[in-house]
Design an enzyme around this catalytic site. Structure first.
Site, PDB file in Angstrom:
ATOM      1  N   ASP A   1      70.240 -80.257  92.712  1.00  0.00           N
ATOM      2  CA  ASP A   1      69.782 -80.476  93.993  1.00  0.00           C
ATOM      3  C   ASP A   1      69.524 -78.805  94.901  1.00  0.00           C
ATOM      4  OD1 ASP A   1      69.652 -83.058  94.092  1.00  0.00           O
ATOM      5  OD2 ASP A   1      71.455 -83.291  95.052  1.00  0.00           O
TER       6      ASP A   1
ATOM      7  N   LYS B   1      66.640 -81.996  96.636  1.00  0.00           N
ATOM      8  CA  LYS B   1      67.073 -83.142  97.422  1.00  0.00           C
ATOM      9  C   LYS B   1      67.585 -82.659  98.587  1.00  0.00           C
ATOM     10  CE  LYS B   1      66.333 -86.994  96.464  1.00  0.00           C
ATOM     11  NZ  LYS B   1      65.440 -87.807  96.707  1.00  0.00           N
TER      12      LYS B   1
ATOM     13  N   MET C   1      73.584 -84.666 108.244  1.00  0.00           N
ATOM     14  CA  MET C   1      72.249 -84.970 108.579  1.00  0.00           C
ATOM     15  C   MET C   1      72.076 -85.454 110.009  1.00  0.00           C
ATOM     16  SD  MET C   1      71.304 -86.359 104.866  1.00  0.00           S
ATOM     17  CE  MET C   1      72.976 -87.476 104.681  1.00  0.00           C
TER      18      MET C   1
END
Length: 262
Positions: free
Chosen positions: A40, A62, A183
């Site tokens: 990632d 990602k 996030m």
């Protein structure tokens, strides 16, 4: 369906929050043993330095808010490599089973008859508050902790069950919990407005960007001032937002109660 012709293996490995010294010994051994690593974006070059010479490193990108490799494509890469006899490591930032889509990958691989090992990593939500010298739980301030994503899965089914931030605020207040939001920077205004329905404006908040890395930055503020102070500081993703009374311990840690405003 069951497959019997593959001789390889697959391990999901948590690379931790970024600092290579926070990598577990088991994770380092798995990385060293891998012949193929699917990596990632948030995994640092220092961690990839543990890979053996000649290992194939595939960056599959990602990362919240950025263009990502489709999940189905990553899973096909993993399955194909295992069936070709490779020792596959799927290397993820943080922990594979905390907003790392590790559960989805394990399910798909097992459907193909491939058993998967999982090596946990230190999740960013824990490393972030630890870097400020405060805990996630405290007998006087928080009886538990809630990890939640501010960037839920998109699609029709997800739209029917969006995160109920108002209910979450009431639960955090009544059960005396620490709220850790992954996030959440992009949607911080909406999140803050809904949390204020159940939490007082003076509730302490910290936002930590690049937790555990040399470029780490943070602000400490209140729920009422969160969007304004976040914009003033210019912090962005990847960042963790922490909400709760455990942050009142920042004064004891020698850090200011608020970096911006009053």
């Amino acid at each position: 369906m069951s497959q019997s012709f593959h001789a390889g293996s697959c391990t999901l490995v948590g690379a931790g929050p970024g600092d290579p010294e926070l990598l577990t010994i088991k994770a380092a051994k798995a990385i060293q043993a891998a012949t193929v690593l699917l990596v990632d974006d948030l995994v640092s070059d220092e961690i990839l330095a543990y890979a053996r010479p000649g290992a194939r490193i595939v960056h599959v990108g990602k990362r919240g808010g950025c263009k990502s490799t489709p999940q189905a494509f990553i899973e096909r890469l993993m399955i194909t490599a295992v069936r070709e006899g490779e020792t596959v490591v799927r290397l993820k930032g943080g922990d594979p089973f905390i907003f790392g889509r590790g559960g989805e990958e394990v399910e798909h691989l097992r459907e193909e008859g491939i058993e998967v090992q999982v090596v946990n990593g230190i999740t960013a939500g824990l490393a972030a508050v630890t870097s400020l010298g405060v805990p996630l739980t405290h007998r006087e301030h928080a009886q538990g902790v809630v990890f939640v994503t501010g960037h839920a899965k998109t699609g029709h089914a997800a739209a029917e069950h969006p995160t109920d931030w108002r209910q979450l605020a009431a639960t955090v207040r009544d059960a005396r919990l620490t709220l850790v939001i992954y996030m959440g920077v992009a949607g911080v205004v909406g999140i803050q407005q809904q949390l204020l329905s159940g939490l007082p404006g003076e509730t302490p908040v910290a936002v930590i960007q690049h937790a555990s890395l040399p470029e780490q930055q943070h602000i400490t503020t209140t729920l009422a001032r969160l969007p304004l102070d976040l914009a003033t500081a210019g912090l962005g993703s990847p960042a963790v937002i922490v909400v709760g009374d455990v942050l009142r311990g920042l004064a004891a840690a020698g850090l200011p109660a608020s970096r911006f405003g009053t």
